[in-house]
Motif scaffolding. Structure first.
Motif, PDB file in Angstrom:
ATOM      1  N   VAL A  47      27.374  55.173  18.589  1.00  0.00           N
ATOM      2  CA  VAL A  47      27.836  55.533  17.176  1.00  0.00           C
ATOM      3  C   VAL A  47      26.599  54.311  15.657  1.00  0.00           C
ATOM      4  CG1 VAL A  47      30.298  54.394  17.530  1.00  0.00           C
ATOM      5  CG2 VAL A  47      28.531  52.574  17.113  1.00  0.00           C
ATOM      6  N   GLU A  48      27.169  54.966  14.958  1.00  0.00           N
ATOM      7  CA  GLU A  48      26.440  54.950  13.761  1.00  0.00           C
ATOM      8  C   GLU A  48      26.762  53.596  12.679  1.00  0.00           C
ATOM      9  OE1 GLU A  48      23.589  58.517  13.231  1.00  0.00           O
ATOM     10  OE2 GLU A  48      24.408  58.931  12.330  1.00  0.00           O
ATOM     11  N   VAL A  49      25.880  52.928  12.412  1.00  0.00           N
ATOM     12  CA  VAL A  49      26.347  52.016  11.369  1.00  0.00           C
ATOM     13  C   VAL A  49      26.181  53.105  10.217  1.00  0.00           C
ATOM     14  CG1 VAL A  49      25.378  49.987   9.720  1.00  0.00           C
ATOM     15  CG2 VAL A  49      26.145  50.289  12.072  1.00  0.00           C
ATOM     16  N   LEU A  50      25.835  52.695   8.709  1.00  0.00           N
ATOM     17  CA  LEU A  50      25.769  54.096   7.952  1.00  0.00           C
ATOM     18  C   LEU A  50      25.299  53.365   6.567  1.00  0.00           C
ATOM     19  CD1 LEU A  50      28.234  56.354   9.136  1.00  0.00           C
ATOM     20  CD2 LEU A  50      25.880  57.376   8.158  1.00  0.00           C
ATOM     21  N   VAL A  51      24.553  53.279   5.897  1.00  0.00           N
ATOM     22  CA  VAL A  51      24.187  52.556   4.623  1.00  0.00           C
ATOM     23  C   VAL A  51      23.748  53.584   3.890  1.00  0.00           C
ATOM     24  CG1 VAL A  51      22.892  50.887   3.720  1.00  0.00           C
ATOM     25  CG2 VAL A  51      24.142  50.435   6.417  1.00  0.00           C
ATOM     26  N   ILE A  52      24.474  53.958   2.795  1.00  0.00           N
ATOM     27  CA  ILE A  52      24.377  54.806   1.635  1.00  0.00           C
ATOM     28  C   ILE A  52      23.469  53.679   0.076  1.00  0.00           C
ATOM     29  CG2 ILE A  52      25.214  56.078  -1.030  1.00  0.00           C
ATOM     30  CD1 ILE A  52      25.512  57.248   2.823  1.00  0.00           C
ATOM     31  N   LEU A  53      22.374  53.951   0.556  1.00  0.00           N
ATOM     32  CA  LEU A  53      21.580  53.076  -1.025  1.00  0.00           C
ATOM     33  C   LEU A  53      22.072  53.944  -2.086  1.00  0.00           C
ATOM     34  CD1 LEU A  53      19.078  51.951   1.784  1.00  0.00           C
ATOM     35  CD2 LEU A  53      20.266  50.525   1.244  1.00  0.00           C
ATOM     36  N   HIS A 101      21.019  55.776   9.278  1.00  0.00           N
ATOM     37  CA  HIS A 101      21.836  56.223  10.570  1.00  0.00           C
ATOM     38  C   HIS A 101      21.341  55.034  10.862  1.00  0.00           C
ATOM     39  CE1 HIS A 101      24.114  59.647   9.068  1.00  0.00           C
ATOM     40  NE2 HIS A 101      22.196  60.115   7.890  1.00  0.00           N
ATOM     41  N   LEU A 102      21.520  54.081  11.440  1.00  0.00           N
ATOM     42  CA  LEU A 102      21.581  53.058  12.519  1.00  0.00           C
ATOM     43  C   LEU A 102      22.087  53.596  13.201  1.00  0.00           C
ATOM     44  CD1 LEU A 102      20.605  49.865   9.973  1.00  0.00           C
ATOM     45  CD2 LEU A 102      19.136  51.527  10.723  1.00  0.00           C
ATOM     46  N   PRO A 103      21.884  53.524  14.524  1.00  0.00           N
ATOM     47  CA  PRO A 103      22.499  54.107  16.557  1.00  0.00           C
ATOM     48  C   PRO A 103      22.756  52.611  16.890  1.00  0.00           C
ATOM     49  CG  PRO A 103      20.840  55.227  16.235  1.00  0.00           C
ATOM     50  CD  PRO A 103      20.406  54.814  14.748  1.00  0.00           C
ATOM     51  N   ALA A 188      18.572  61.598  26.180  1.00  0.00           N
ATOM     52  CA  ALA A 188      18.213  61.551  24.571  1.00  0.00           C
ATOM     53  C   ALA A 188      17.906  59.911  23.939  1.00  0.00           C
ATOM     54  CB  ALA A 188      18.004  62.733  23.051  1.00  0.00           C
ATOM     55  N   PRO A 189      17.180  59.383  23.719  1.00  0.00           N
ATOM     56  CA  PRO A 189      17.030  58.839  23.061  1.00  0.00           C
ATOM     57  C   PRO A 189      17.152  58.748  21.666  1.00  0.00           C
ATOM     58  CG  PRO A 189      14.685  59.676  23.125  1.00  0.00           C
ATOM     59  CD  PRO A 189      15.342  60.168  24.007  1.00  0.00           C
ATOM     60  N   LEU A 190      17.645  57.394  21.866  1.00  0.00           N
ATOM     61  CA  LEU A 190      18.523  56.945  20.078  1.00  0.00           C
ATOM     62  C   LEU A 190      17.400  56.868  19.011  1.00  0.00           C
ATOM     63  CD1 LEU A 190      21.671  55.245  20.927  1.00  0.00           C
ATOM     64  CD2 LEU A 190      21.363  57.401  20.605  1.00  0.00           C
ATOM     65  N   LYS A 191      17.473  56.900  17.792  1.00  0.00           N
ATOM     66  CA  LYS A 191      16.659  56.582  16.493  1.00  0.00           C
ATOM     67  C   LYS A 191      16.953  56.595  15.467  1.00  0.00           C
ATOM     68  CE  LYS A 191      14.078  61.395  16.084  1.00  0.00           C
ATOM     69  NZ  LYS A 191      13.314  62.823  16.556  1.00  0.00           N
ATOM     70  N   PRO A 192      17.013  55.938  14.467  1.00  0.00           N
ATOM     71  CA  PRO A 192      17.340  55.766  13.443  1.00  0.00           C
ATOM     72  C   PRO A 192      16.888  56.802  12.653  1.00  0.00           C
ATOM     73  CG  PRO A 192      15.982  53.812  13.797  1.00  0.00           C
ATOM     74  CD  PRO A 192      15.386  54.000  14.799  1.00  0.00           C
ATOM     75  N   SER A 193      17.221  57.331  11.318  1.00  0.00           N
ATOM     76  CA  SER A 193      17.235  58.319  10.885  1.00  0.00           C
ATOM     77  C   SER A 193      17.430  58.245   9.457  1.00  0.00           C
ATOM     78  CB  SER A 193      17.983  59.990  10.948  1.00  0.00           C
ATOM     79  OG  SER A 193      19.118  59.395  10.735  1.00  0.00           O
ATOM     80  N   TYR A 194      16.934  59.061   7.914  1.00  0.00           N
ATOM     81  CA  TYR A 194      17.416  58.514   7.284  1.00  0.00           C
ATOM     82  C   TYR A 194      16.914  59.705   6.462  1.00  0.00           C
ATOM     83  CZ  TYR A 194      16.844  57.701   1.754  1.00  0.00           C
ATOM     84  OH  TYR A 194      16.559  57.276   1.139  1.00  0.00           O
ATOM     85  N   GLU A 195      18.308  60.795   5.166  1.00  0.00           N
ATOM     86  CA  GLU A 195      18.505  60.660   4.769  1.00  0.00           C
ATOM     87  C   GLU A 195      18.674  61.465   3.429  1.00  0.00           C
ATOM     88  OE1 GLU A 195      21.561  64.071   6.200  1.00  0.00           O
ATOM     89  OE2 GLU A 195      22.954  62.056   6.147  1.00  0.00           O
ATOM     90  N   VAL A 196      17.649  61.559   2.534  1.00  0.00           N
ATOM     91  CA  VAL A 196      17.229  61.602   0.822  1.00  0.00           C
ATOM     92  C   VAL A 196      18.920  62.959   0.296  1.00  0.00           C
ATOM     93  CG1 VAL A 196      16.301  62.721  -0.890  1.00  0.00           C
ATOM     94  CG2 VAL A 196      15.491  61.459   0.617  1.00  0.00           C
ATOM     95  N   LEU A 197      19.460  61.934  -0.355  1.00  0.00           N
ATOM     96  CA  LEU A 197      21.211  63.238  -1.177  1.00  0.00           C
ATOM     97  C   LEU A 197      20.624  63.355  -2.398  1.00  0.00           C
ATOM     98  CD1 LEU A 197      23.771  60.120   0.318  1.00  0.00           C
ATOM     99  CD2 LEU A 197      22.685  62.197   1.223  1.00  0.00           C
ATOM    100  N   TRP A 198      19.300  62.794  -2.596  1.00  0.00           N
ATOM    101  CA  TRP A 198      19.485  62.834  -4.276  1.00  0.00           C
ATOM    102  C   TRP A 198      18.113  61.953  -5.326  1.00  0.00           C
ATOM    103  CZ3 TRP A 198      18.857  60.632  -9.245  1.00  0.00           C
ATOM    104  CH2 TRP A 198      18.820  61.907 -10.451  1.00  0.00           C
ATOM    105  N   THR A 199      17.552  62.702  -5.550  1.00  0.00           N
ATOM    106  CA  THR A 199      16.038  62.359  -5.678  1.00  0.00           C
ATOM    107  C   THR A 199      15.714  62.976  -7.171  1.00  0.00           C
ATOM    108  OG1 THR A 199      14.374  64.124  -6.043  1.00  0.00           O
ATOM    109  CG2 THR A 199      14.667  62.503  -4.103  1.00  0.00           C
ATOM    110  N   GLN A 200      14.901  62.290  -8.292  1.00  0.00           N
ATOM    111  CA  GLN A 200      14.499  62.653  -9.515  1.00  0.00           C
ATOM    112  C   GLN A 200      14.479  64.224 -10.050  1.00  0.00           C
ATOM    113  OE1 GLN A 200      11.635  60.380 -10.747  1.00  0.00           O
ATOM    114  NE2 GLN A 200      12.678  58.698 -12.466  1.00  0.00           N
ATOM    115  N   GLU A 201      14.447  64.834  -8.715  1.00  0.00           N
ATOM    116  CA  GLU A 201      14.000  66.607  -8.671  1.00  0.00           C
ATOM    117  C   GLU A 201      15.500  67.019  -8.612  1.00  0.00           C
ATOM    118  OE1 GLU A 201      12.398  67.300  -5.104  1.00  0.00           O
ATOM    119  OE2 GLU A 201      10.324  66.466  -5.307  1.00  0.00           O
ATOM    120  N   GLN A 202      16.609  66.296  -8.908  1.00  0.00           N
ATOM    121  CA  GLN A 202      18.255  67.357  -9.118  1.00  0.00           C
ATOM    122  C   GLN A 202      18.054  66.824  -9.961  1.00  0.00           C
ATOM    123  OE1 GLN A 202      17.553  66.146  -5.277  1.00  0.00           O
ATOM    124  NE2 GLN A 202      17.687  68.111  -5.136  1.00  0.00           N
ATOM    125  N   MET A 203      17.244  66.365 -11.180  1.00  0.00           N
ATOM    126  CA  MET A 203      18.054  65.544 -12.948  1.00  0.00           C
ATOM    127  C   MET A 203      17.890  66.983 -13.523  1.00  0.00           C
ATOM    128  SD  MET A 203      19.679  63.000 -13.348  1.00  0.00           S
ATOM    129  CE  MET A 203      19.922  63.242 -15.573  1.00  0.00           C
TER     130      MET A 203
END
Length: 429
Positions: A47-53, A101-103, A188-203
């Motif tokens: 399962v994944e704990v998801l944190v939107i920052l 994403h924190l599995p 396969a081993p679990l590992k945390p991941s981070y994906e960018v959803l929006w940055t200043q480039e999208q502005m």
């Protein structure tokens, strides 16, 4: 659009487009939404704990997210839950929004359990010289993202939690169920991941999308300052002030709604310094249409109440100070002080500050007295605002002191002037 104008709208509320109003605010610099997916899992099923920052500022921010995992159930039964990392650190760029994403996985001999608590702790560090790039309450949805619509929809399907209190030192708790079945061992081993959803480039793309809607927004703006919008704002003002701890008297509600309706008017014909494109509510309208052009076909009162209420409050505060200064000899601060005050009211609207009686009157209800005759609705009698505020004055003035007393003195003077205006205009009670 005026040539060479620097059009600087606030950044979109990407977090709100995913989790709606379910957000945790850390002071005025960071917002987060926390969830877990799936809500129920077998042994050996990750399962994944998801944190939107969501960064709210124009400077880099260092973030550390930690997990606290139980090793015993409430009845003392041993639990074995594995995670590759109990703490993850990252740096958000200015205004960045991302999904962490924190599995974790429950392992044998853990029994079937319901509501296993996983506690998440979020810490941040940022520059004290930062400035806000987003409104503290729910803002405009994005029209440009760094991820696909499919990924966005997958994030929306997560069960985001409703966290009371909104204080930065709180521990956030999510819960999941462990079902009575075991899956094959992980390949396969679990590992945390981070994906960018929006940055200043999208502005840059956000601005291009926004600018493409200016003409449509100008046409739509003509229909916004109407009696239907006034009545809708009366209901919205009454509901929102009550929800934020400041229930209003009817006269106060109507006065504030009139001030907001007046703020929607294009005053360029009578005020050469006025530019519609400078208004936060108009820029927000352009952003809303850039996100979904079909919104232009909705009723004007729905558009204002649903999408423009908070930016309209902001603009009405700045305009209200100007109107009061034109009627009374009063020290109402310079522009920087007025903007700072408007920001405080916005924080209160976002439930990030305590209610204050002053937020009713300065300058919104006071401004409503000034524009009372100019803003009318169906079956509207301007005397209702004056007499309603007189009644509210008598009830509230006994409970105030200090700065609030000075504001009530201004109210008394404006009401007297308002009564004179109504008599000269031969408005019957």
């Amino acid at each position: 659009m005026t040539p060479n104008r620097q059009f600087n709208p606030l950044y979109p509320d990407v977090l709100g487009a995913i989790a709606g109003g379910l957000r945790i605010t850390f002071d005025d610099v960071l917002q987060a939404a926390v969830g877990i997916f799936p809500r129920s899992a077998y042994l050996n099923q990750p399962v994944e704990v998801l944190v939107i920052l969501q960064s709210m500022i124009d400077k880099n921010m260092d973030i550390t997210v930690g997990l606290s995992i139980p090793n015993k159930a409430a009845d003392g039964t041993s639990i074995m839950i594995s995670t590759p990392k109990k703490s993850v650190s990252l740096t958000l760029s200015p205004g960045e929004v991302g999904a962490l994403h924190l599995p974790l996985v429950a392992l044998a001999p853990t029994p079937a359990l319901n509501d296993v608590p996983i506690r998440i702790n979020i810490r941040y560090r940022s520059s004290r010289s930062s400035h806000a790039v987003r409104t503290p309450n729910r803002g405009v949805p994005p029209s440009a993202l760094a991820v696909s619509p499919f990924k966005l929809q997958a994030l929306r399907d997560v069960e985001w939690i409703d966290q009371p209190g909104n204080q930065s030192d709180q521990t956030i708790t999510v819960r999941f169920d462990i079902a009575p079945k075991q899956m094959p061992n992980l390949l396969a081993p679990l590992k945390p991941s981070y994906e960018v959803l929006w940055t200043q480039e999208q502005m840059g793309e956000e601005k291009r999308n926004l600018l493409s809607q200016i003409n449509e927004a100008r046409l739509l703006a003509v229909s916004l300052s109407t009696s239907a919008v006034l009545n809708s704002l009366v209901r919205a003002v009454d509901d929102i002030y009550a929800a934020r701890g400041l229930p209003l008297h009817p006269g106060e509600t109507k006065a504030i709604a009139k001030m907001l309706t007046y703020t929607l008017d294009d005053r360029s014909q009578v005020d050469p310094t006025f530019d519609l494109e400078d208004q936060r509510w108009f820029q927000t309208l352009c952003q809303v249409l850039a996100h979904d052009s079909s919104i232009a076909r909705r009723a004007p009162n729905e558009i204002v109440a649903r999408y423009l209420f908070e930016p309209l409050i902001y603009d009405a505060i700045l305009l209200g100070f100007t109107l009061i200064r034109s009627r009374l000899r009063a020290n109402l601060g310079d522009r920087a002080e007025r903007i700072n005050y408007a920001d405080k009211v916005m924080a209160w609207l976002a439930a990030q500050a305590e209610p204050d009686l002053i937020y009713i009157y300065l300058p919104l209800a006071l401004g409503g007295v000034i524009v009372n005759l100019q803003v009318t609705g169906a079956d509207d009698n301007p005397w209702e605002v004056v007499e309603g505020l007189r009644e509210a004055y008598r009830g509230r003035v006994r409970l105030v002191e200090g700065d609030a007393m000075e504001i009530f003195d201004m109210l008394d003077k404006l009401l007297s002037k308002g009564e004179e205006d109504l008599r000269r205009a031969r408005i019957q009670r």
